[in-house]
Write a protein that holds these residues in place. Structure first.
Motif, PDB file in Angstrom:
ATOM      1  N   GLU A  73       0.826  -2.613  -2.073  1.00  0.00           N
ATOM      2  CA  GLU A  73       0.731  -3.365  -3.327  1.00  0.00           C
ATOM      3  C   GLU A  73       2.100  -3.851  -3.790  1.00  0.00           C
ATOM      4  N   GLU A  74       3.105  -2.985  -3.674  1.00  0.00           N
ATOM      5  CA  GLU A  74       4.461  -3.390  -4.060  1.00  0.00           C
ATOM      6  C   GLU A  74       4.967  -4.516  -3.169  1.00  0.00           C
ATOM      7  N   GLU A  94       3.311  -7.801  -4.170  1.00  0.00           N
ATOM      8  CA  GLU A  94       3.897  -8.322  -5.408  1.00  0.00           C
ATOM      9  C   GLU A  94       5.255  -8.959  -5.130  1.00  0.00           C
ATOM     10  N   VAL A 146       9.075  -5.006 -10.157  1.00  0.00           N
ATOM     11  CA  VAL A 146       7.900  -4.479  -9.457  1.00  0.00           C
ATOM     12  C   VAL A 146       8.095  -3.010  -9.124  1.00  0.00           C
ATOM     13  N   ASN A 175       3.691  -4.739 -12.277  1.00  0.00           N
ATOM     14  CA  ASN A 175       4.546  -5.919 -12.304  1.00  0.00           C
ATOM     15  C   ASN A 175       4.744  -6.361 -13.752  1.00  0.00           C
TER      16      ASN A 175
END
Length: 445
Positions: free
Chosen positions: A251-252, A255, A400, A436
């Protein structure tokens, strides 16, 4: 089995190609590998420039084509020498002559339609994979693998969508047959970036799409890991270079890649996420560096914010008016109008009063977006119930981190830092995941 992807910067010269070959051969001694390659650095742009000149009936496309010819022939001679390169040179010359015919067709047509541009762009990866496979084959059996034989897409030329059901079946069949009919097991060198429609038309899956090709193959074939070899030591915590992050979550990474981090193609992560396959970002020029491991459980100690990144070249549009308050459907009308013009919205911010909706788009989409919104809200604008403001030359700054969730004060630190430097914020957005925090500022700041 591992999938190793090498980008254009890793393939810029014959010396760098030799370094890539050393990495591949070392990995192949430990595990079966599939290699995905981009075009040599700068070649895709050269090819599209050839097409642009040909479409204008500018004979300089011949000169530009000859530069492409010279570059690839020089690399062949440097890597294999004149005595051992006759077969490869013949294969490459066949491709280069085919490219010339396509360019000549564009010149006669006086126009470069997307379908023709995709075909022209495909030659970069096809030439690169052919040359690299021949170089590897001198030390270990290697085979050129044209991704058009197993990556199936729709016909949205220049940014085609992969049809995963067909692609997965065809990729498994292709490589099972390749490995079954060749002993010892060869190293496939796959063309990144390209695919084909069901009826065989060449397509491309978006610029920097070789990452995507690697992830598609890794997911289809159940790879143990997908390694992205590039020109930096891993994913960096900010731009310019600050700190290499040793681990991070999918997910990071998504982003950071979406908000401008250039190490990964944003879409490339999705197939890996679906199958839970880790990605490892490594430096071709410093293979001993550990790189960044991207997986479902990436940890980074007590660090809350994992990275800071940005997107420049944006325009901020704000639709405002008292007539919008409490009226359902305004947001739907706005974004439907933008979608009808194929405009991608990068950031959205709406006040709880419903008095304003602001959104960020690429500068290149600003005129079309302005026209679309004015057409949709023409009655409200005519009666001055609504207004549309435009602010160009904007940049999104994004902080983030998965571990930011539930920790108070992160936003305060970010906005406090900007305030201390007298940087004005035009818009703010934060998702419910708290992964975020983004804000829009004037680019000169």
């Amino acid at each position: 089995m591992k999938v190793l992807k090498f980008g254009g910067s890793s393939l810029a010269t014959s010396g760098r190609i030799r370094d890539v070959a050393k990495i591949v051969l070392k990995e192949a001694r430990r595990d079966p590998v599939i290699v995905v390659v981009s075009a040599f650095q700068g070649v895709t742009n050269q090819l599209l420039e050839c097409a642009r000149l040909a479409a204008k009936a500018n004979r300089r496309y011949e000169t530009a084509w000859r530069k492409v010819v010279h570059r690839h022939r020089s690399v062949i001679e440097d890597l294999l020498g004149k005595r051992h390169s006759a077969r490869l040179r013949s294969q490459v010359d066949t491709l280069l002559n085919e490219l010339h015919e396509v360019l000549h067709g564009i010149q006669l047509l006086g126009h470069g339609p997307p379908r023709a541009l995709d075909l022209v762009a495909s030659f970069g990866e096809r030439l690169s994979a052919l040359i690299i496979s021949a170089h590897l084959n001198r030390s270990h059996p290697a085979r050129f693998a044209d991704a058009r034989q197993f990556i199936v897409t729709d016909d949205q030329f220049m940014s085609a969508n992969v049809i995963f059901g067909k692609t997965n079946r065809m990729a498994r069949r292709y490589f099972a047959e390749l490995f079954r009919s060749n002993r010892p097991r060869p190293i496939p060198v796959v063309t990144g970036f390209i695919g084909s429609t069901s009826d065989g038309q060449t397509t491309t899956i978006g610029r920097n799409g070789s990452d995507y090709t690697a992830a598609i193959l890794g997911a289809a074939l159940g790879a143990e890991i997908i390694e992205i070899w590039t020109d930096v030591d891993g994913v960096l915590s900010a731009d310019p270079n600050v700190v290499v992050l040793p681990q991070m979550t999918y997910e990071e990474a998504m982003e950071l890649s979406y908000f401008g981090a250039k190490v990964l193609h944003p879409a490339s992560i999705a197939p890996a996420v679906a199958r839970g396959i880790p990605l490892l970002v490594k430096n071709t020029f410093r293979p001993e560096a550990p790189g960044t491991l991207i997986s479902c459980g990436g940890k980074n100690g007590d660090q809350l914010a994992r990275g800071i990144t940005s997107i420049a070249g944006l325009t901020l549009l704000t639709l405002r008016g008292l007539s919008m308050v409490g009226v359902p459907g305004n947001a739907e009308r706005l974004f439907r109008a933008l979608a009808s013009r194929g405009i991608n919205v990068i950031l959205i911010s709406q006040a709880s009063s419903e008095h304003t909706i602001c959104f960020a788009i690429r500068d290149t989409d600003a005129a079309a977006a302005n026209a679309a919104v004015r057409q949709e809200f023409r009655l409200e604008l005519h009666h001055r119930l609504t207004s549309l403001d435009e602010k160009s030359n904007q940049t999104i700054i994004a902080v983030v981190g998965d571990q930011m969730k539930g920790h108070p004060g992160i936003s305060g630190k970010m906005f406090g830092a900007l305030g201390r430097h007298n940087i004005n914020i035009s818009a703010i957005a934060q998702g419910a995941s708290e992964r975020n925090i983004s804000c829009v500022i004037d680019t000169p700041q």
